[in-house]
Design a protein around this motif. Structure first.
Motif, PDB file in Angstrom:
ATOM      1  N   VAL A  23      -1.925  -0.378 -15.962  1.00 30.94           N
ATOM      2  CA  VAL A  23      -2.361   0.873 -16.545  1.00 30.94           C
ATOM      3  C   VAL A  23      -2.791   0.682 -17.994  1.00 30.94           C
ATOM      4  N   GLU A  24      -2.192  -0.304 -18.690  1.00 30.31           N
ATOM      5  CA  GLU A  24      -2.616  -0.565 -20.056  1.00 30.31           C
ATOM      6  C   GLU A  24      -4.024  -1.162 -20.086  1.00 30.31           C
ATOM      7  N   PRO A  81       0.834  -1.218   0.000  1.00 28.08           N
ATOM      8  CA  PRO A  81       0.000   0.000   0.000  1.00 28.08           C
ATOM      9  C   PRO A  81       0.862   1.259   0.000  1.00 28.08           C
ATOM     10  N   GLY A  82       0.500   2.202  -0.842  1.00 28.08           N
ATOM     11  CA  GLY A  82       1.196   3.476  -0.877  1.00 28.08           C
ATOM     12  C   GLY A  82       2.541   3.461  -1.562  1.00 28.08           C
ATOM     13  N   LEU A  83       2.958   2.289  -2.040  1.00 22.10           N
ATOM     14  CA  LEU A  83       4.293   2.194  -2.633  1.00 22.10           C
ATOM     15  C   LEU A  83       4.344   2.797  -4.020  1.00 22.10           C
ATOM     16  N   GLN A  84       3.452   2.347  -4.911  1.00 19.29           N
ATOM     17  CA  GLN A  84       3.648   2.681  -6.319  1.00 19.29           C
ATOM     18  C   GLN A  84       2.356   3.077  -7.013  1.00 19.29           C
ATOM     19  N   ALA A  85       2.515   3.976  -7.987  1.00 14.41           N
ATOM     20  CA  ALA A  85       1.459   4.297  -8.949  1.00 14.41           C
ATOM     21  C   ALA A  85       2.062   4.174 -10.336  1.00 14.41           C
ATOM     22  N   GLN A  86       1.200   4.057 -11.340  1.00 14.61           N
ATOM     23  CA  GLN A  86       1.654   3.998 -12.728  1.00 14.61           C
ATOM     24  C   GLN A  86       0.982   5.103 -13.514  1.00 14.61           C
ATOM     25  N   VAL A  87       1.701   5.625 -14.501  1.00 14.61           N
ATOM     26  CA  VAL A  87       1.208   6.734 -15.314  1.00 14.61           C
ATOM     27  C   VAL A  87       1.388   6.407 -16.792  1.00 14.61           C
ATOM     28  N   ASP A  88       0.406   6.784 -17.583  1.00 13.39           N
ATOM     29  CA  ASP A  88       0.511   6.623 -19.036  1.00 13.39           C
ATOM     30  C   ASP A  88      -0.530   7.521 -19.684  1.00 13.39           C
TER      31      ASP A  88
END
Length: 405
Positions: A234-235, A116-123
């Motif tokens: 995210v894809e 939890p809270g570690l990572q997000a992804q963006v695209d």
């Protein structure tokens, strides 16, 4: 294996070491050397599996380095280690590479999914074409951000994918989450990566983006080997954006399209995620306390909040957020800046205020004196002032136009 011998010697170990080995061999009806083997097995009476040295053992470190650092394929590695003396077959190399990759992907996936809270992804979902009720084609992009643990998504409609736009999207995403993940995974986009200094092994982050990440308090992670499975989160979200297609010819303005995307964002965050089998909004309640706190947001605003210039068209209008606003004809071809305060739009030439409009749902916004000046300069240039004013009263006021005194 003589289990009867091994079991009995296990029970009588202390006694057996004192007994005559020949006597034990007669008791178990076996060779004396068998008894000796089990007694001398350092306490482990189970037969040890014979270690078979593989022809690949001396090359495994080389193989992992070439795969991890350079993305080398099995055949290329096979040919390479052959020159270093490897005498085994290609299939052995290929199987080892496949298993190594699966192992590393699993590690990356666990890291993304369970912290939890570690990572997000963006695209980005790029160059989407949406058609308004009037047949106008809007070419848009949708910024996508998703938290790894809760799968809470943030979507934003944009008209470009510049670095300043990326900064603004990240800024608004942080406000949406009311916190910042410790790391964010990006594709190797030019707004993040300095491609002139990047190699397969070493990713160079764009200096301006690095400063932004430091001020925001997150680590930049770029796509590397073993990331495709995590990147798929995210894809997969990008595919959901296809659900926007039924809204073609169901909107009039860019602002209405923004509202559609915002509503869609709320909708997918309220649905059960296939990845977690939970609703993202509900799972986010467990994750939000692990996010880093927001930094002073004015610090981040400085990266993208600059005055944008708008060129005055031949119609003596500027286009702002999908709508048009009139200015005096003397500014045709000039570049103006704007400032929006609540429902008022202030238009400046250098530092001089030249027009102020009320913002509405209408596409066209005219000041009456601007409309008169525009008509006299072109369509009604042979009309008298009185006739032009009468035309405005009888025609423009009946059109889908916001007309102000």
């Amino acid at each position: 294996m003589r289990k009867d011998v091994s079991n009995q010697i296990r029970l009588l170990r202390e006694e057996a070491e004192l007994l005559n080995k020949s006597e034990l061999a007669r008791r178990f009806n076996c060779d004396r050397r068998t008894v000796e083997k089990y007694i001398n097995n350092s306490g482990d009476v189970a037969r040890k599996s014979r270690e078979v040295k593989s022809k690949l053992d001396d090359y495994k470190e080389i193989i992992m380095d070439k795969v991890d650092s350079y993305g080398s394929k099995s055949m290329a590695i096979f040919k390479f280690i052959q020159k270093k003396g490897y005498e085994g077959g290609y299939q052995t190399v290929n199987n080892f590479v496949k298993n190594h990759r699966k192992s590393e992907i699993k590690k990356a996936t666990i890291r993304f999914d369970t912290s939890p809270g570690l990572q997000a992804q963006v695209d980005w979902k790029e160059s989407i074409k949406m058609i308004s009720r009037q047949g106008e084609v809007f070419e848009i992009n949708i910024y996508l951000m998703v938290l790894g643990y809760s799968r809470l998504k943030f979507l934003k409609l944009t008209t470009d994918r510049t670095q300043e736009t990326l900064f603004e999207c990240l800024f608004e995403g942080f406000r949406y989450y009311q916190g910042i993940p410790r790391e964010i995974l990006f594709d190797n986009m030019s707004t993040v990566v300095d491609r002139s200094k990047t190699t397969f092994k070493n990713i160079a982050i764009n200096k301006n983006f690095k400063y932004f990440s430091m001020d925001a308090g997150f680590e930049v992670i770029t796509c590397r080997p073993y990331r495709p499975e995590t990147k798929g989160k995210v894809e997969a979200l990008a595919k959901l954006v296809d659900r926007l297609t039924p809204f073609n010819e169901e909107f009039d303005t860019f602002e209405e399209l923004e509202i559609i995307v915002e509503s869609f964002n709320q909708e997918i965050n309220s649905e059960v995620s296939q990845a977690t089998n939970e609703v993202p909004f509900l799972r986010f309640e467990k994750e939000k306390e692990y996010l880093n706190p927001l930094p002073p947001m004015d610090l981040l605003l400085s990266y993208f909040h600059h005055e944008k210039e708008y060129k005055v068209s031949n119609e003596s209008m500027i286009r702002y957020k999908g709508k048009k606003y009139s200015v005096p004809t003397s500014y045709i071809g000039c570049y103006l800046t704007v400032s929006q305060i609540d429902t008022e739009l202030y238009i400046y030439y250098t530092k001089d205020l030249i027009a102020c409009h009320k913002i509405s749902d209408k596409i066209l916004h005219y000041k009456k004196n601007h409309a008169k000046e525009i008509l006299l300069s072109d369509a009604l240039k042979h009309y008298s002032d009185e006739d032009v004013e009468l035309f405005i009263e009888e025609n423009l006021k009946n059109m889908d136009i916001f007309l102000e005194d």
